[in-house]
Scaffold this motif. Structure first.
Motif: not given
Length: 169
Positions: A23-25, A15-19
């Motif tokens: 945000x980076x995108x 979940x953290x990596x996906x979030x």
């Protein structure tokens, strides 16, 4: 117990990596992509020269300061001019919606009328306060307003003609 901890931690990590990826995108899209708020004009218009702007040769008030005279010596072809002086008084029509001995009653009627978007004044004449709607230079407009008062507010209105300078407050 260890497997439950591992699966919970793995879910948190995913979940953290996906979030962070979302945000980076979004940050990349906003910094390098087309923004409808920033890219309003893509072409330089004819009246703005960026080089002149850098030299300080542009005065944004030039258009405001370039006033043409409103008075001309001769009227353009096809346009008739009319001399309107104080001697030629235009008749003024009003719609009278009552006559009261107390000002507050006339003001109350004017309030009802004004709430329907029609201009109304409580005017004192001959020791009576009269709610007057108007003024109109055309009698037909006054008659239509009297009909509107009857239809929308159930107020009887009487069209009266007054001099152009009336009321003299």
């Amino acid at each position: 117990m260890a497997s439950r901890f591992a699966s919970g931690f793995a879910g948190f990590l995913i979940g953290t990596v996906f979030g962070l990826a979302v945000a980076a995108g979004a940050a990349l899209m906003l910094s390098e992509g087309v923004s409808p708020l920033l890219d309003k004009v893509g072409v330089v218009t004819a009246d703005v020269d960026p080089a002149a702007k850098l030299n300080g040769d542009i005065n944004p008030n030039d258009v405001l300061n370039q006033r043409e005279s409103l008075e001309t010596d001769a009227a353009p072809q096809g346009v008739k001019t009319v001399d309107v002086s104080a001697k030629t008084a235009v008749p003024v029509f009003w719609v009278q919606t009552g006559a009261f001995s107390q000002k507050d009653r006339a003001v109350s009627v004017c309030g009802r009328i004004a709430m329907n978007g029609m201009p109304c004044e409580a005017i004192e004449e001959n020791k009576l306060w009269k709610p007057m709607v108007g003024s109109f230079t055309d009698r037909i407009d006054a008659v239509n307003t009297a009909e509107r008062l009857k239809d929308e507010l159930d107020l009887a209105g009487k069209v009266v003609q007054k001099p152009a300078h009336w009321p003299s407050h």
